[in-house]
Design an enzyme around this catalytic site. Structure first.
Site, PDB file in Angstrom:
ATOM      1  N   ASP A 135      -6.979  15.618  13.253  1.00 53.90           N
ATOM      2  CA  ASP A 135      -5.659  14.990  13.131  1.00 53.90           C
ATOM      3  C   ASP A 135      -4.826  15.311  14.363  1.00 53.90           C
ATOM      4  O   ASP A 135      -4.616  16.474  14.686  1.00 53.90           O
ATOM      5  CB  ASP A 135      -4.967  15.524  11.863  1.00 53.90           C
ATOM      6  CG  ASP A 135      -3.692  14.769  11.544  1.00 53.90           C
ATOM      7  OD1 ASP A 135      -3.455  13.699  12.147  1.00 53.90           O
ATOM      8  OD2 ASP A 135      -2.921  15.253  10.690  1.00 53.90           O
ATOM      9  N   HIS A 207      -6.336   3.898   7.839  1.00 47.05           N
ATOM     10  CA  HIS A 207      -5.087   4.542   8.255  1.00 47.05           C
ATOM     11  C   HIS A 207      -4.764   4.261   9.726  1.00 47.05           C
ATOM     12  O   HIS A 207      -3.614   3.954  10.067  1.00 47.05           O
ATOM     13  CB  HIS A 207      -5.177   6.047   7.985  1.00 47.05           C
ATOM     14  CG  HIS A 207      -3.954   6.805   8.377  1.00 47.05           C
ATOM     15  ND1 HIS A 207      -2.704   6.511   7.876  1.00 47.05           N
ATOM     16  CD2 HIS A 207      -3.777   7.844   9.235  1.00 47.05           C
ATOM     17  CE1 HIS A 207      -1.813   7.341   8.406  1.00 47.05           C
ATOM     18  NE2 HIS A 207      -2.430   8.157   9.228  1.00 47.05           N
TER      19      HIS A 207
HETATM   20  C1  HEM Z   1      -3.658   8.885  12.918  1.00 49.26           C
HETATM   21  C2  HEM Z   1      -4.220  11.753   9.049  1.00 49.26           C
HETATM   22  C3  HEM Z   1       0.220  10.517   7.515  1.00 49.26           C
HETATM   23  C4  HEM Z   1       0.954   8.098  11.634  1.00 49.26           C
HETATM   24  C5  HEM Z   1      -4.213   9.738  11.981  1.00 49.26           C
HETATM   25  C6  HEM Z   1      -5.566  10.231  11.989  1.00 49.26           C
HETATM   26  C7  HEM Z   1      -5.706  11.043  10.923  1.00 49.26           C
HETATM   27  C8  HEM Z   1      -4.460  11.053  10.211  1.00 49.26           C
HETATM   28  C9  HEM Z   1      -6.958  11.824  10.517  1.00 49.26           C
HETATM   29  C10 HEM Z   1      -6.638   9.858  13.016  1.00 49.26           C
HETATM   30  C11 HEM Z   1      -6.709  10.837  14.127  1.00 49.26           C
HETATM   31  C12 HEM Z   1      -5.576  10.718  15.091  1.00 49.26           C
HETATM   32  O1  HEM Z   1      -5.298   9.623  15.605  1.00 49.26           O
HETATM   33  O2  HEM Z   1      -4.921  11.713  15.343  1.00 49.26           O
HETATM   34  C13 HEM Z   1      -3.061  11.641   8.293  1.00 49.26           C
HETATM   35  C14 HEM Z   1      -2.875  12.271   7.008  1.00 49.26           C
HETATM   36  C15 HEM Z   1      -1.629  11.912   6.575  1.00 49.26           C
HETATM   37  C16 HEM Z   1      -1.035  11.076   7.592  1.00 49.26           C
HETATM   38  C17 HEM Z   1      -3.906  13.147   6.315  1.00 49.26           C
HETATM   39  C18 HEM Z   1      -0.879  12.272   5.318  1.00 49.26           C
HETATM   40  C19 HEM Z   1      -1.388  12.972   4.350  1.00 49.26           C
HETATM   41  C20 HEM Z   1       0.807   9.751   8.488  1.00 49.26           C
HETATM   42  C21 HEM Z   1       2.167   9.240   8.450  1.00 49.26           C
HETATM   43  C22 HEM Z   1       2.369   8.554   9.616  1.00 49.26           C
HETATM   44  C23 HEM Z   1       1.132   8.634  10.388  1.00 49.26           C
HETATM   45  C24 HEM Z   1       3.154   9.479   7.315  1.00 49.26           C
HETATM   46  C25 HEM Z   1       3.582   7.821  10.119  1.00 49.26           C
HETATM   47  C26 HEM Z   1       4.802   7.940   9.655  1.00 49.26           C
HETATM   48  C27 HEM Z   1      -0.221   8.128  12.344  1.00 49.26           C
HETATM   49  C28 HEM Z   1      -0.379   7.565  13.671  1.00 49.26           C
HETATM   50  C29 HEM Z   1      -1.719   7.766  14.036  1.00 49.26           C
HETATM   51  C30 HEM Z   1      -2.338   8.486  12.924  1.00 49.26           C
HETATM   52  C31 HEM Z   1       0.703   6.874  14.503  1.00 49.26           C
HETATM   53  C32 HEM Z   1      -2.386   7.386  15.365  1.00 49.26           C
HETATM   54  C33 HEM Z   1      -2.775   5.948  15.414  1.00 49.26           C
HETATM   55  C34 HEM Z   1      -3.309   5.648  16.807  1.00 49.26           C
HETATM   56  O3  HEM Z   1      -2.471   5.377  17.672  1.00 49.26           O
HETATM   57  O4  HEM Z   1      -4.529   5.658  16.991  1.00 49.26           O
HETATM   58  N1  HEM Z   1      -3.561  10.248  10.879  1.00 49.26           N
HETATM   59  N2  HEM Z   1      -1.943  10.927   8.604  1.00 49.26           N
HETATM   60  N3  HEM Z   1       0.213   9.356   9.666  1.00 49.26           N
HETATM   61  N4  HEM Z   1      -1.410   8.685  11.940  1.00 49.26           N
HETATM   62 FE1  HEM Z   1      -1.683   9.761  10.243  1.00 49.26          FE
END
Ligand code: HEM
Ligand code: MG
Length: 292
Positions: A135, A207
């Site tokens: 993450d 996601h």
């Molecule tokens: C990407 C986990 C909540 C925004 C990711 C990734 C994981 C992850 C594993 C892919 C790896 C990475 O790009 O770093 C989670 C988990 C969440 C959560 C477990 C809640 C339990 C959120 C929330 C937001 C968010 C609430 C926004 C308000 C993003 C963004 C990316 C991302 C912007 C990168 C997308 C990209 O540009 O490739 N998240 N996330 N995430 N997450 Fe989350």
């Protein structure tokens, strides 16, 4: 540009403590200022093995004479809002140091504001969420990361940042019932080596498919520093991210919940649920000193 608070970009420490406080606008501002100066003194005394970051909610920022304002976190009831007035993020080299700092901070603040949330958090393996996926790897790095996270020169709060925090509770047993291939489809990245799917392979409801997005031609990049928390029965992620503008958080959340652009809901939401939500303004170092 003025110096931002230390610890936004530096991921060296594995032991974390998050504190969220309420504060009544009728409270003693002079006493709180003095308590916050004590917090900064504790921060500075332990600066060789820790970071302590300080953010404010809208009412406390106004009471301290802040030059700009912002609204409480409120997504039309879609997710919980538990907006508070003071946010403290301790990052330390070891758990003992995090505990000592937490005691110092809370000792200074306890008689003046109400602690509404305390989260003991930690870095899990190689920066993974408890579901097992790396993450933060999709964050923009270097200068692009600074641009995503920090308010640009010339704008109110320049050099500071907006922070969005949300405590999520996971259902890891349900997630563990999926095959690894199904889990990878939930996120849109491979599990072991965290390779992002290309466009053809990215499911609509993944996601990353929901959150890697442009709005009116502007990539909605944020700088994420979420940390896992919990024990064997109850556990999840303290989502923690920085942005140069608050609207990015709202937009990304609305996309996750399928109420912006299309009706596609983030598949990740089947395995985790938010319990809190708040916005904070994290002033740059010079503005923080001026407020206190
Ligand atoms: C990407 C986990 C909540 C925004 C990711 C990734 C994981 C992850 C594993 C892919 C790896 C990475 O790009 O770093 C989670 C988990 C969440 C959560 C477990 C809640 C339990 C959120 C929330 C937001 C968010 C609430 C926004 C308000 C993003 C963004 C990316 C991302 C912007 C990168 C997308 C990209 O540009 O490739 N998240 N996330 N995430 N997450 Fe989350
Ligand atoms: Mg990407």
């Amino acid at each position: 540009m003025t110096q931002h608070q230390a610890g936004i970009f530096d991921k060296r420490y594995r032991d974390h403590l998050l504190l969220e406080y309420r504060w009544a606008p009728s409270g003693d501002v002079a006493a709180l200022r003095s308590a916050l100066r004590t917090v900064l003194a504790a921060r500075d005394a332990a600066a060789e093995r820790s970071f302590v970051l300080v953010g404010f909610g809208p009412r406390l920022l106004a009471a301290l004479g802040g030059t700009h304002s912002f609204d409480d976190f409120d997504l039309d009831g879609l997710v919980p809002s538990t907006q508070g007035e003071l946010w403290i993020w301790v990052q330390a080299a070891d758990r003992g140091t995090a505990f000592d700092l937490g005691r110092s901070v809370h000792g200074a603040l306890a008689s003046l504001c109400d602690l509404t949330l305390e989260v003991d958090a930690f870095v899990y393996h190689d920066l993974r969420d408890l579901m097992g996926f790396v993450d933060g790897i999709g964050n923009p790095e270097g200068e692009r990361g600074r641009q995503a996270a920090l308010i640009p020169a010339g704008q109110p709060g320049a050099g500071g940042s907006y922070v969005f925090t949300q405590k999520w509770r996971h259902n890891l047993d349900a997630f563990a019932k999926l095959s690894v291939a199904q889990q990878e489809n939930v996120f849109g990245r491979t599990k072991v080596d965290a390779v992002e799917f290309d466009d053809e392979r990215m499911p609509d409801d993944a996601h990353v498919g929901r959150t890697d997005v442009d709005r009116d031609g502007v990539p909605q990049k944020i700088w994420r520093r979420s940390v896992p928390y919990g024990g064997v029965r109850e556990h999840g992620l303290y989502f923690l991210a920085f942005s140069c503008e608050l609207s990015r958080f709202d937009y990304l959340l609305r996309r996750m919940y399928g109420v912006a652009d299309d009706n596609v809901r983030d598949h990740m939401l089947s395995f985790t649920e938010p319990q809190t939500g708040a916005y904070w303004f994290l002033p740059a170092e010079a503005e923080l000193a001026a407020l206190l």
